[in-house]
Design an enzyme around this catalytic site. Structure first.
Site, PDB file in Angstrom:
ATOM      1  N   GLY A 239      -9.536  -1.568  -1.780  1.00 40.05           N
ATOM      2  CA  GLY A 239      -9.671  -1.244  -3.199  1.00 40.05           C
ATOM      3  C   GLY A 239     -10.909  -1.899  -3.796  1.00 40.05           C
ATOM      4  O   GLY A 239     -11.984  -1.899  -3.183  1.00 40.05           O
ATOM      5  N   GLY A 242     -13.413  -4.275  -1.846  1.00 37.50           N
ATOM      6  CA  GLY A 242     -14.378  -3.841  -0.833  1.00 37.50           C
ATOM      7  C   GLY A 242     -13.699  -3.353   0.436  1.00 37.50           C
ATOM      8  O   GLY A 242     -12.700  -2.635   0.366  1.00 37.50           O
ATOM      9  N   GLY A 268     -11.221   6.425  -0.987  1.00 41.33           N
ATOM     10  CA  GLY A 268     -11.052   6.119   0.438  1.00 41.33           C
ATOM     11  C   GLY A 268     -11.755   7.166   1.308  1.00 41.33           C
ATOM     12  O   GLY A 268     -12.407   6.829   2.314  1.00 41.33           O
ATOM     13  N   ASP A 269     -11.621   8.431   0.936  1.00 42.07           N
ATOM     14  CA  ASP A 269     -12.259   9.508   1.715  1.00 42.07           C
ATOM     15  C   ASP A 269     -13.776   9.391   1.624  1.00 42.07           C
ATOM     16  O   ASP A 269     -14.497   9.613   2.613  1.00 42.07           O
ATOM     17  CB  ASP A 269     -11.817  10.878   1.179  1.00 42.07           C
ATOM     18  CG  ASP A 269     -10.302  11.012   1.163  1.00 42.07           C
ATOM     19  OD1 ASP A 269      -9.643  10.297   1.940  1.00 42.07           O
ATOM     20  OD2 ASP A 269      -9.787  11.816   0.370  1.00 42.07           O
TER      21      ASP A 269
HETATM   22  N1  LIG Z   1     -11.294  -0.156  -8.619  1.00 39.65           N
HETATM   23  C1  LIG Z   1     -12.321  -0.063  -7.761  1.00 39.65           C
HETATM   24  N2  LIG Z   1     -13.517  -0.615  -8.054  1.00 39.65           N
HETATM   25  C2  LIG Z   1     -14.553  -0.537  -7.177  1.00 39.65           C
HETATM   26  N3  LIG Z   1     -14.498   0.080  -5.985  1.00 39.65           N
HETATM   27  C3  LIG Z   1     -13.330   0.642  -5.645  1.00 39.65           C
HETATM   28  C4  LIG Z   1     -12.180   0.612  -6.496  1.00 39.65           C
HETATM   29  N4  LIG Z   1     -11.187   1.263  -5.874  1.00 39.65           N
HETATM   30  C5  LIG Z   1     -11.683   1.685  -4.694  1.00 39.65           C
HETATM   31  N5  LIG Z   1     -12.960   1.297  -4.547  1.00 39.65           N
HETATM   32  C6  LIG Z   1     -13.860   1.588  -3.400  1.00 39.65           C
HETATM   33  O1  LIG Z   1     -13.302   2.629  -2.633  1.00 39.65           O
HETATM   34  C7  LIG Z   1     -12.945   2.184  -1.325  1.00 39.65           C
HETATM   35  C8  LIG Z   1     -11.625   2.797  -0.930  1.00 39.65           C
HETATM   36  O2  LIG Z   1     -10.616   2.428  -1.844  1.00 39.65           O
HETATM   37  P1  LIG Z   1      -9.113   2.140  -1.403  1.00 39.65           P
HETATM   38  O3  LIG Z   1      -8.303   2.109  -2.657  1.00 39.65           O
HETATM   39  O4  LIG Z   1      -9.059   0.932  -0.541  1.00 39.65           O
HETATM   40  O5  LIG Z   1      -8.795   3.386  -0.456  1.00 39.65           O
HETATM   41  P2  LIG Z   1      -7.726   4.577  -0.552  1.00 39.65           P
HETATM   42  O6  LIG Z   1      -8.299   5.488  -1.618  1.00 39.65           O
HETATM   43  O7  LIG Z   1      -7.770   5.171   0.804  1.00 39.65           O
HETATM   44  O8  LIG Z   1      -6.391   3.984  -0.939  1.00 39.65           O
HETATM   45  C9  LIG Z   1     -12.955   0.655  -1.402  1.00 39.65           C
HETATM   46  O9  LIG Z   1     -13.289   0.072  -0.160  1.00 39.65           O
HETATM   47  C10 LIG Z   1     -14.024   0.410  -2.460  1.00 39.65           C
HETATM   48  O10 LIG Z   1     -15.303   0.529  -1.862  1.00 39.65           O
HETATM   49  O1  LIG Z   2      -2.303  13.951   2.429  1.00 37.17           O
HETATM   50  P1  LIG Z   2      -1.908  12.907   1.425  1.00 37.17           P
HETATM   51  O2  LIG Z   2      -1.639  11.570   2.024  1.00 37.17           O
HETATM   52  O3  LIG Z   2      -0.784  13.392   0.543  1.00 37.17           O
HETATM   53  O4  LIG Z   2      -3.165  12.656   0.495  1.00 37.17           O
HETATM   54  C1  LIG Z   2      -3.793  13.721  -0.153  1.00 37.17           C
HETATM   55  C2  LIG Z   2      -4.475  13.264  -1.383  1.00 37.17           C
HETATM   56  O5  LIG Z   2      -5.376  12.215  -1.053  1.00 37.17           O
HETATM   57  C3  LIG Z   2      -6.704  12.551  -1.440  1.00 37.17           C
HETATM   58  O6  LIG Z   2      -7.347  13.069  -0.288  1.00 37.17           O
HETATM   59  C4  LIG Z   2      -7.408  11.349  -1.983  1.00 37.17           C
HETATM   60  O7  LIG Z   2      -7.373  10.322  -1.015  1.00 37.17           O
HETATM   61  P2  LIG Z   2      -8.042   8.900  -1.226  1.00 37.17           P
HETATM   62  O8  LIG Z   2      -7.828   8.529  -2.669  1.00 37.17           O
HETATM   63  O9  LIG Z   2      -7.338   8.006  -0.252  1.00 37.17           O
HETATM   64  O10 LIG Z   2      -9.497   9.046  -0.890  1.00 37.17           O
HETATM   65  C5  LIG Z   2      -6.555  13.650  -2.485  1.00 37.17           C
HETATM   66  O11 LIG Z   2      -7.645  14.539  -2.508  1.00 37.17           O
HETATM   67  C6  LIG Z   2      -5.278  14.343  -2.063  1.00 37.17           C
HETATM   68  O12 LIG Z   2      -4.604  14.843  -3.183  1.00 37.17           O
END
Ligand SMILES: Nc1ncnc2c1ncn2[C@@H]1O[C@H](COP(=O)(O)OP(=O)(O)O)[C@@H](O)[C@H]1O
Ligand SMILES: O=P(O)(O)OC[C@H]1O[C@](O)(COP(=O)(O)O)[C@@H](O)[C@@H]1O
Length: 326
Positions: A239, A242, A268-269
């Site tokens: 998040g 980093g 995340g993507d």
């Molecule tokens: N609130 C935030 N502020 C700054 N960067 C963020 C924030 N949330 C996510 N990121 C960035 O996006 C990346 C993926 O976010 P994360 O929440 O860990 O993944 P996911 O979307 O798969 O749950 C992090 O490693 C960071 O670089």
């Molecule tokens: O297949 P899941 O786990 O339901 O996730 C799908 C959702 O995650 C996302 O790909 C976003 O994922 P991230 O926030 O992890 O980058 C959306 O576009 C989509 O709605």
């Protein structure tokens, strides 16, 4: 060329709230936007936005709005026609970026459709450098589908097999760690919660996602346990804290200065796309991690599921620290 596979794509509908989410109350939206989404779809969108070659493989009726959105944004794709509409996932964003997501299960695909989708992916992946297997699996899929896909991709490759990245959650993520090397991913992209689950399954002492997110050294140790189980590398995103990258050769933490978060959907993507983009340029592991965090931070500062192009990211602002991984 990077092929992405999204078995459960979605129309991402992002509803911006004027203030904090109030459970049980009526709230009026400030704005609404829609994008074609799903994890692999987002990775393809981010790569194409930066001028890279990517092909998205997904199910969906020709008239489905998810496919229409991909056509509109000129993202190349091949699809397996299905009768059911794809799902809609709703994200509620609050000022300040707090995001609440509700993800639908998606249309069920039967065994024949699963096999047809797998065949389409294998055919579409000839000559690919990477294949990204991403997101949840729709109802009806066996949890170990990604391991099966990895085995099929490797056993049917004419020349060099593509590298395989997996970004999923729950049982499909746990089942991506297999006994045999043939099904193992080259790269896993868990977030902190997913890393906690994976590491526990790999014998790491139990820790919550919140604990790992707050302690990058612990996150690196957890990711190292997963690498020891046979995965090539773990890119664990934490998040706003980093991300850490752990390979057989080292462990690194990358942090970005705080950004004004608008919507974290797709962060995340985008991070995974940033990693792959830098990897494709031949960057060293720490610089692939740098671009991942730069992409993630940029995505978090953009509305809805918007993914950044590389020129919207600030990799020079990212700090890299080498970590111990044991
Ligand atoms: N609130 C935030 N502020 C700054 N960067 C963020 C924030 N949330 C996510 N990121 C960035 O996006 C990346 C993926 O976010 P994360 O929440 O860990 O993944 P996911 O979307 O798969 O749950 C992090 O490693 C960071 O670089
Ligand atoms: O297949 P899941 O786990 O339901 O996730 C799908 C959702 O995650 C996302 O790909 C976003 O994922 P991230 O926030 O992890 O980058 C959306 O576009 C989509 O709605």
């Amino acid at each position: 060329m990077i092929v992405t596979f999204t078995a459960n794509p979605s129309l991402d509908r992002t509803v911006a709230l004027p203030g904090p989410l109030e459970r049980g109350e009526v709230q009026r939206a400030v704005s609404v936007r829609q994008e074609s989404g799903g994890k692999g779809v987002n990775v393809s969108r981010a790569l194409v936005a930066s001028g890279l070659e990517s092909l998205a493989v997904l199910p969906g009726a020709d008239s489905d709005p998810v496919l229409a959105g991909l056509r509109e944004s000129a993202v190349p794709f091949v699809s397996l026609p299905i009768d059911e509409p794809l799902r809609t996932n709703v994200a509620l964003t609050e000022p300040g970026g707090v995001t609440t997501k509700i993800n639908e299960p998606g249309p069920a695909l039967d065994g024949n459709q699963q096999e047809a989708l797998l065949k389409l992916l294998v055919e579409s992946s000839r000559g690919a450098g990477w294949v990204v297997l991403a997101g949840s699996l729709p109802p009806g899929f066996p949890a170990d589908f990604y391991a099966t896909v990895a085995q099929r991709l490797r056993s049917s490759a004419d020349g060099a097999a593509p590298r395989i990245a997996v970004d999923s959650s729950g049982p499909p993520l746990a089942a991506a760690l297999t006994d045999g090397a043939e099904g193992m991913p080259d790269l896993l992209k868990p977030n902190a919660e997913e890393l906690a689950e994976l590491a526990a399954a790999a014998g790491f002492p139990p820790a919550s996602g919140d604990e790992l997110e707050a302690d990058p050294t612990a996150a690196a140790a957890a990711a190292a346990a997963v690498v020891r189980s046979g995965v090539g590398a773990v890119l664990a995103t934490l998040g706003s804290k980093g991300a850490v990258l752990v390979t057989a050769d080292g462990a690194w933490l990358a942090t970005h200065p705080p950004v004004a978060a608008v919507s974290t959907v797709g962060a995340g993507d985008s991070a995974l796309a940033g990693y792959l983009l830098a990897h494709g340029r031949g960057a060293a592991p720490a610089d692939c991690l740098r671009q991942a965090v730069a992409h993630g931070a940029a995505a978090a500062s953009l509305p809805g599921s918007t993914v950044p192009a590389v020129n919207q990211t600030t990799p020079d602002a990212v700090t890299i620290t080498a970590l111990r991984k044991d």
